[in-house]
Scaffold this motif. Structure first.
Motif, PDB file in Angstrom:
ATOM      1  N   ILE A  45       0.853  -1.196   0.000  1.00 42.76           N
ATOM      2  CA  ILE A  45       0.000   0.000   0.000  1.00 42.76           C
ATOM      3  C   ILE A  45       0.885   1.240   0.000  1.00 42.76           C
ATOM      4  O   ILE A  45       1.707   1.436   0.892  1.00 42.76           O
ATOM      5  CB  ILE A  45      -0.946  -0.004   1.212  1.00 42.76           C
ATOM      6  N   ASN A  46       0.693   2.074  -1.005  1.00 39.57           N
ATOM      7  CA  ASN A  46       1.474   3.295  -1.144  1.00 39.57           C
ATOM      8  C   ASN A  46       0.895   4.407  -0.274  1.00 39.57           C
ATOM      9  O   ASN A  46      -0.311   4.635  -0.260  1.00 39.57           O
ATOM     10  CB  ASN A  46       1.492   3.747  -2.611  1.00 39.57           C
ATOM     11  N   ILE A  47       1.763   5.087   0.436  1.00 37.96           N
ATOM     12  CA  ILE A  47       1.370   6.223   1.266  1.00 37.96           C
ATOM     13  C   ILE A  47       1.647   7.495   0.479  1.00 37.96           C
ATOM     14  O   ILE A  47       2.780   7.745   0.076  1.00 37.96           O
ATOM     15  CB  ILE A  47       2.159   6.231   2.590  1.00 37.96           C
ATOM     16  N   GLU A  48       0.602   8.285   0.260  1.00 40.02           N
ATOM     17  CA  GLU A  48       0.768   9.544  -0.460  1.00 40.02           C
ATOM     18  C   GLU A  48       1.366  10.610   0.451  1.00 40.02           C
ATOM     19  O   GLU A  48       2.237  11.356   0.042  1.00 40.02           O
ATOM     20  CB  GLU A  48      -0.570   9.990  -1.032  1.00 40.02           C
ATOM     21  N   TYR A  49       0.860  10.691   1.686  1.00 39.61           N
ATOM     22  CA  TYR A  49       1.416  11.585   2.697  1.00 39.61           C
ATOM     23  C   TYR A  49       0.864  11.198   4.041  1.00 39.61           C
ATOM     24  O   TYR A  49      -0.081  10.409   4.145  1.00 39.61           O
ATOM     25  CB  TYR A  49       1.141  13.067   2.389  1.00 39.61           C
ATOM     26  N   LEU A  50       1.462  11.758   5.095  1.00 41.91           N
ATOM     27  CA  LEU A  50       0.974  11.545   6.453  1.00 41.91           C
ATOM     28  C   LEU A  50       1.392  12.718   7.307  1.00 41.91           C
ATOM     29  O   LEU A  50       2.302  13.461   6.967  1.00 41.91           O
ATOM     30  CB  LEU A  50       1.475  10.222   7.040  1.00 41.91           C
ATOM     31  N   TYR A  51       0.688  12.893   8.408  1.00 40.03           N
ATOM     32  CA  TYR A  51       1.086  13.853   9.435  1.00 40.03           C
ATOM     33  C   TYR A  51       0.613  13.312  10.768  1.00 40.03           C
ATOM     34  O   TYR A  51      -0.314  12.509  10.838  1.00 40.03           O
ATOM     35  CB  TYR A  51       0.604  15.280   9.163  1.00 40.03           C
ATOM     36  N   ALA A  52       1.297  13.702  11.822  1.00 38.64           N
ATOM     37  CA  ALA A  52       1.043  13.114  13.138  1.00 38.64           C
ATOM     38  C   ALA A  52       0.932  14.192  14.199  1.00 38.64           C
ATOM     39  O   ALA A  52       1.416  15.308  14.025  1.00 38.64           O
ATOM     40  CB  ALA A  52       2.173  12.148  13.493  1.00 38.64           C
ATOM     41  N   PHE A  53       0.293  13.811  15.299  1.00 36.10           N
ATOM     42  CA  PHE A  53       0.197  14.687  16.455  1.00 36.10           C
ATOM     43  C   PHE A  53       0.006  13.828  17.691  1.00 36.10           C
ATOM     44  O   PHE A  53      -0.306  12.648  17.609  1.00 36.10           O
ATOM     45  CB  PHE A  53      -0.918  15.728  16.296  1.00 36.10           C
ATOM     46  N   ILE A  54       0.225  14.415  18.829  1.00 36.50           N
ATOM     47  CA  ILE A  54       0.079  13.709  20.099  1.00 36.50           C
ATOM     48  C   ILE A  54      -1.344  13.914  20.591  1.00 36.50           C
ATOM     49  O   ILE A  54      -1.848  15.031  20.609  1.00 36.50           O
ATOM     50  CB  ILE A  54       1.088  14.233  21.149  1.00 36.50           C
TER      51      ILE A  54
END
Length: 143
Positions: A95-104
């Motif tokens: 599965i290809n990931i186009e983008y991601l972002y994270a937070f707590i």
């Protein structure tokens, strides 16, 4: 299991980001997470908000170029290797990931990651089978 994300096209000039946040604040819309990617001429602001439909219409009415897309929210332990484990699962599945972002997250939620992937339903099914917590949109909107 899917989360609605707003993507807003912004000219890379002073005040454009402030205009978006001012508009949302004026409508009582709370930003839960955001990411911005830019070039010298424009940026793409990605937002998770507490009321994505209302935000979409407010931004459209104000003349912004905006779209709603579905993304995946994953809860993971906030420790070394937490993200690596999830990325490995997706890699094994092709599965290809186009983008991601994270937070707590708040309290014991650990880290929360928003993924845009090519095969959303497949990614959800595979991660669930591997015991990964997939977040409901309503849970993210209420954080």
């Amino acid at each position: 299991m899917k989360i609605k994300q707003l993507s807003v096209f912004l000219e890379n000039k002073s005040g454009r980001l402030a205009a978006v946040t001012r508009l949302l604040a004026g409508r009582g819309i709370n930003i839960r997470a955001l990411s911005i990617a830019d070039t010298s001429d424009f940026g793409i602001l990605r937002l998770i908000v507490n009321d994505p439909e209302q935000a979409y219409h407010a931004l459209k009415e104000a003349g912004f170029t905006v779209s709603l897309t579905e993304v995946l929210g994953v809860e993971m332990p906030d420790r070394p290797g937490g993200l690596s484990n999830i990325l490995s699962i997706l890699e094994e599945a092709g599965i290809n990931i186009e983008y991601l972002y994270a937070f707590i997250g708040k309290g014991d939620n650990g880290a929360l990651v928003i993924f845009r992937v090519e095969e959303l339903d497949k990614a959800i099914a595979i991660l669930q089978r591997r015991g990964i917590t997939i977040l409901e949109g309503e849970k993210i909107y209420r954080l």
